[in-house]
Structure formats: C-alpha cells, structure tokens
Design an enzyme around this catalytic site. Structure first.
Site, PDB file in Angstrom:
ATOM      1  N   GLU A  65       0.824  -1.211   0.000  1.00 58.57           N
ATOM      2  CA  GLU A  65       0.000   0.000   0.000  1.00 58.57           C
ATOM      3  C   GLU A  65       0.857   1.259   0.000  1.00 58.57           C
ATOM      4  OE1 GLU A  65      -4.008   1.958   1.804  1.00 58.57           O
ATOM      5  OE2 GLU A  65      -3.455  -0.068   2.370  1.00 58.57           O
ATOM      6  N   GLY A  85      -6.645   5.436  -1.193  1.00 57.41           N
ATOM      7  CA  GLY A  85      -6.900   4.045  -1.531  1.00 57.41           C
ATOM      8  C   GLY A  85      -8.376   3.705  -1.562  1.00 57.41           C
ATOM      9  N   HIS A  92      -0.498 -14.108  -0.970  1.00 54.68           N
ATOM     10  CA  HIS A  92       0.749 -14.473  -0.304  1.00 54.68           C
ATOM     11  C   HIS A  92       1.210 -15.812  -0.878  1.00 54.68           C
ATOM     12  CE1 HIS A  92      -0.105 -11.113   2.246  1.00 54.68           C
ATOM     13  NE2 HIS A  92      -1.301 -11.618   2.491  1.00 54.68           N
ATOM     14  N   ARG A  94       4.770 -17.164  -0.813  1.00 50.62           N
ATOM     15  CA  ARG A  94       5.896 -17.871  -0.189  1.00 50.62           C
ATOM     16  C   ARG A  94       6.209 -17.236   1.148  1.00 50.62           C
ATOM     17  NH1 ARG A  94       8.704 -18.213  -4.313  1.00 50.62           N
ATOM     18  NH2 ARG A  94       9.085 -20.429  -4.472  1.00 50.62           N
ATOM     19  N   HIS A 109      -2.920   1.234 -14.751  1.00 55.53           N
ATOM     20  CA  HIS A 109      -3.866   2.198 -15.323  1.00 55.53           C
ATOM     21  C   HIS A 109      -3.688   3.537 -14.608  1.00 55.53           C
ATOM     22  CE1 HIS A 109      -7.632   4.147 -16.436  1.00 55.53           C
ATOM     23  NE2 HIS A 109      -7.882   4.308 -15.149  1.00 55.53           N
ATOM     24  N   GLY A 111      -5.638   6.985 -14.809  1.00 54.37           N
ATOM     25  CA  GLY A 111      -6.747   7.752 -15.359  1.00 54.37           C
ATOM     26  C   GLY A 111      -6.911   9.075 -14.633  1.00 54.37           C
TER      27      GLY A 111
END
Length: 141
Positions: A65, A85, A92, A94, A109, A111
């Site tokens: 994030e 966000g 996940h 490994r 993308h 925009g």
C-alpha cells in the site's frame, strides 16, 4: 505503461516522508525511483513477523500500500490532487523467515479519477513472496 511520474523527488525525500509513520516503525526504505516505478525494501524480523516466525501478511500489505500510494501521488500535481486508496488485495505466495523483502510497484492504469498499481514483493533470491494490486482514487484537494 509509458506514462512518467509528474513529480520525481529524491530517495532521501521519499524516505523522509516515512518518518513518524508505520514505514519507519517497520524499517521500510525506498531504494530506487524510476520514470514510473518505485522499489522499497523491508526487513523480515521481529517487527514484521507473525507468531510463527514468518513475514506477516499484513506487513506485506503495508509495503504494497505504501508503494502504490506513493506511486499514485507522484503521478499527479499534488498541489491540486490527492490520491486515496479504494481497494487493495494481496496473494501471499511464499513464506520468509528472515532477511529482506523488496517491493516494486508499476502502474497498470493511470486515469483522471482512478489509478491501478501492481506491486510484486520478492525475497533476497528474487522469488515471488506476495503479489498485490491497489486501486487509488484521484480527488481534488
């Protein structure tokens, strides 16, 4: 995607932004900034472990994030717009017990009102640990 960052601060500036945040607490550090990608590293230690001694999936999501959010912010004129966000997912792949993991974010993308970023996190042997995708909203300040 060929779109380049609108702003391209120094690594020092990016790392200073993380002071007094979760990034500092878990030891995250930006290590590379390209024309439209970012790389950061994060230690796998007591700060980022889950109870079984493996990298906590939530720590991977914090790295993802952070990378996606900062990447989105660098794509816009931050005097006019903010990026927040909307959605993040993570697979996940490994487990990691110690050392470092490295996250790289790239745009999928860009925009006017949304951005989508891909984040791949690898271990020191360049094996995929986690793959994540974040969707960001671009809003007026």
């Amino acid at each position: 995607m060929d779109r380049k960052f609108f702003n391209k601060p120094s690594l020092e500036t990016l790392n200073q932004m993380g002071k007094n945040t979760i990034s500092e607490v878990i030891g995250m550090e930006f290590t590379e900034i390209g024309d439209n990608y970012l790389i950061a590293k994060m230690p796998v230690d007591h700060r980022t472990h889950q109870p079984y001694g493996l990298l906590h999936g939530g720590a991977s999501v914090v790295l993802a994030e952070t990378l996606g959010s900062v990447g989105a912010m660098l794509m816009v004129d931050d005097s006019k717009y903010a990026c927040v966000g909307l959605d993040i997912n993570a697979n996940h792949i490994r487990g990691v017990k110690s050392g470092w993991v490295y996250g790289k974010t790239t745009p999928i993308h860009i925009g006017k009102t949304t951005q989508v970023w891909q984040i791949n996190i690898t271990n020191e042997r360049e094996q995929l640990v986690c793959t994540s995708r974040i969707t960001m909203a671009v809003i007026n300040k």
